[in-house]
Design a protein around this motif. Structure first.
Motif, short mmCIF file in Angstrom:
data_model
loop_
_atom_site.label_atom_id
_atom_site.label_comp_id
_atom_site.label_asym_id
_atom_site.label_seq_id
_atom_site.Cartn_x
_atom_site.Cartn_y
_atom_site.Cartn_z
N HIS A 1 -37.15 -37.69 48.23
CA HIS A 1 -36.90 -39.09 48.52
C HIS A 1 -36.42 -39.86 47.31
CE1 HIS A 1 -38.28 -38.79 52.57
NE2 HIS A 1 -39.46 -38.37 52.21
N SER A 2 -36.61 -39.36 46.10
CA SER A 2 -36.17 -40.10 44.92
C SER A 2 -34.65 -40.22 44.90
CB SER A 2 -36.68 -39.44 43.64
OG SER A 2 -36.18 -38.12 43.54
N ALA A 3 -33.94 -39.21 45.41
CA ALA A 3 -32.48 -39.32 45.49
C ALA A 3 -32.09 -40.39 46.50
CB ALA A 3 -31.88 -37.97 45.89
N ALA A 4 -32.83 -40.49 47.59
CA ALA A 4 -32.54 -41.52 48.60
C ALA A 4 -32.81 -42.91 48.03
CB ALA A 4 -33.38 -41.28 49.84
N ILE A 5 -33.86 -43.06 47.22
CA ILE A 5 -34.17 -44.35 46.62
C ILE A 5 -33.07 -44.76 45.66
CG2 ILE A 5 -35.74 -45.55 45.03
CD1 ILE A 5 -38.02 -43.99 46.35
N ALA B 1 -35.56 -44.96 35.83
CA ALA B 1 -35.42 -43.53 36.05
C ALA B 1 -36.30 -42.74 35.08
CB ALA B 1 -33.97 -43.11 35.90
N ALA B 2 -36.52 -43.30 33.89
CA ALA B 2 -37.38 -42.65 32.91
C ALA B 2 -38.86 -42.97 33.16
CB ALA B 2 -37.00 -43.10 31.50
N VAL C 1 -32.02 -57.40 42.79
CA VAL C 1 -31.00 -56.36 42.93
C VAL C 1 -30.31 -56.14 41.60
CG1 VAL C 1 -28.85 -55.73 44.10
CG2 VAL C 1 -30.68 -56.84 45.37
N LEU C 2 -29.96 -57.24 40.94
CA LEU C 2 -29.31 -57.15 39.63
C LEU C 2 -30.23 -56.47 38.62
CD1 LEU C 2 -26.97 -57.90 37.73
CD2 LEU C 2 -28.15 -60.06 37.32
N ALA C 3 -31.51 -56.82 38.64
CA ALA C 3 -32.46 -56.22 37.70
C ALA C 3 -32.61 -54.73 37.94
CB ALA C 3 -33.81 -56.91 37.81
N SER C 4 -32.63 -54.31 39.20
CA SER C 4 -32.75 -52.88 39.47
C SER C 4 -31.52 -52.12 39.00
CB SER C 4 -33.01 -52.63 40.96
OG SER C 4 -31.90 -53.03 41.73
N GLN C 5 -30.36 -52.77 38.98
CA GLN C 5 -29.16 -52.13 38.46
C GLN C 5 -29.13 -52.13 36.94
OE1 GLN C 5 -26.14 -54.45 40.35
NE2 GLN C 5 -26.38 -53.44 42.33
N VAL C 6 -29.52 -53.25 36.33
CA VAL C 6 -29.49 -53.36 34.88
C VAL C 6 -30.50 -52.41 34.23
CG1 VAL C 6 -30.00 -54.94 32.96
CG2 VAL C 6 -28.58 -55.70 34.86
N PHE C 7 -31.67 -52.31 34.84
CA PHE C 7 -32.74 -51.49 34.26
C PHE C 7 -32.88 -50.14 34.95
CE2 PHE C 7 -34.02 -55.95 33.47
CZ PHE C 7 -33.96 -55.92 32.09
N ALA D 1 -43.32 -52.38 41.15
CA ALA D 1 -43.56 -51.86 42.50
C ALA D 1 -42.50 -50.85 42.88
CB ALA D 1 -43.58 -53.02 43.50
N LEU D 2 -41.27 -51.11 42.49
CA LEU D 2 -40.18 -50.18 42.76
C LEU D 2 -40.40 -48.87 42.02
CD1 LEU D 2 -37.54 -50.35 44.39
CD2 LEU D 2 -36.40 -50.97 42.26
N ASN D 3 -40.85 -48.97 40.78
CA ASN D 3 -41.10 -47.79 39.97
C ASN D 3 -42.26 -46.97 40.52
OD1 ASN D 3 -40.58 -46.06 37.82
ND2 ASN D 3 -42.03 -47.11 36.49
N SER D 4 -43.31 -47.64 40.98
CA SER D 4 -44.45 -46.90 41.53
C SER D 4 -44.10 -46.28 42.88
CB SER D 4 -45.67 -47.81 41.67
OG SER D 4 -45.43 -48.80 42.65
N ALA D 5 -43.23 -46.95 43.65
CA ALA D 5 -42.79 -46.37 44.92
C ALA D 5 -41.94 -45.12 44.66
CB ALA D 5 -41.98 -47.38 45.72
N GLN D 6 -41.16 -45.16 43.60
CA GLN D 6 -40.34 -44.00 43.26
C GLN D 6 -41.22 -42.88 42.73
OE1 GLN D 6 -37.25 -44.83 40.47
NE2 GLN D 6 -36.43 -42.77 40.54
N ALA D 7 -42.26 -43.21 41.99
CA ALA D 7 -43.14 -42.18 41.43
C ALA D 7 -43.98 -41.51 42.51
CB ALA D 7 -44.05 -42.80 40.37
N THR D 8 -44.37 -42.25 43.56
CA THR D 8 -45.22 -41.68 44.60
C THR D 8 -44.41 -41.03 45.71
OG1 THR D 8 -45.33 -43.79 45.76
CG2 THR D 8 -47.08 -43.31 44.17
N ALA D 9 -43.09 -41.28 45.72
CA ALA D 9 -42.26 -40.69 46.78
C ALA D 9 -42.12 -39.18 46.53
CB ALA D 9 -40.88 -41.34 46.78
N PRO D 10 -42.02 -38.41 47.60
CA PRO D 10 -41.76 -36.99 47.42
C PRO D 10 -40.44 -36.77 46.69
CG PRO D 10 -42.37 -37.46 49.68
CD PRO D 10 -42.21 -38.77 48.98
N ARG D 11 -40.29 -35.59 46.11
CA ARG D 11 -39.14 -35.29 45.26
C ARG D 11 -37.81 -35.50 45.98
NH1 ARG D 11 -37.95 -33.61 40.49
NH2 ARG D 11 -39.70 -32.77 39.43
#
Length: 111
Positions: free
Chosen positions: A100-104, A58-59, A47-53, A88-98
């Motif tokens: 859903h990225s705001a929800a992620i 997002a890029a 959780v901390l890593a997803s906040q720090v990075f 895995a989080l980044n790939s889930a965000q990349a494959t999610a529909p547009r």
């Protein structure tokens, strides 16, 4: 009295086998198929890593293990697990529909 060297040898082999067997157990934070578990509540460090990075994710970039180790002050194995989680989080965000990225990103902020 003469049998104690043989008993000591068998005991040391048993200890060695116990060490080898414990090293072959699956790593924590990994699913049975070898993929990282993507539940953010599994490890507070994830959780901390997803906040720090968040900016890098997002890029569309996943930070290196060296950067994770430097910023989070963790060892190599934990940094590798965190990097697998972030990938895995980044790939889930990349494959999610547009939509859903705001929800992620909202889920990340809530965690």
């Amino acid at each position: 009295m003469a049998a104690w060297p043989a008993v000591a040898l068998v005991g040391s082999y048993e200890l060695l086998m116990m060490v080898i067997r414990s090293a072959q157990l699956p790593a924590a934070g990994m699913a049975m198929d070898g993929a990282p578990e993507c539940m953010p509540d599994n490890d507070p460090l994830q959780v901390l890593a997803s906040q720090v990075f968040a900016v890098e994710l997002a890029a569309g970039r996943v930070p290196s293990v060296r950067v994770i180790r430097a910023r989070l002050h963790v060892g190599q194995p934990r940094a590798q697990r965190v990097r697998a989680y972030l990938a895995a989080l980044n790939s889930a965000q990349a494959t999610a529909p547009r939509g859903h990225s705001a929800a992620i990103s909202e889920v990340r902020r809530a965690a």
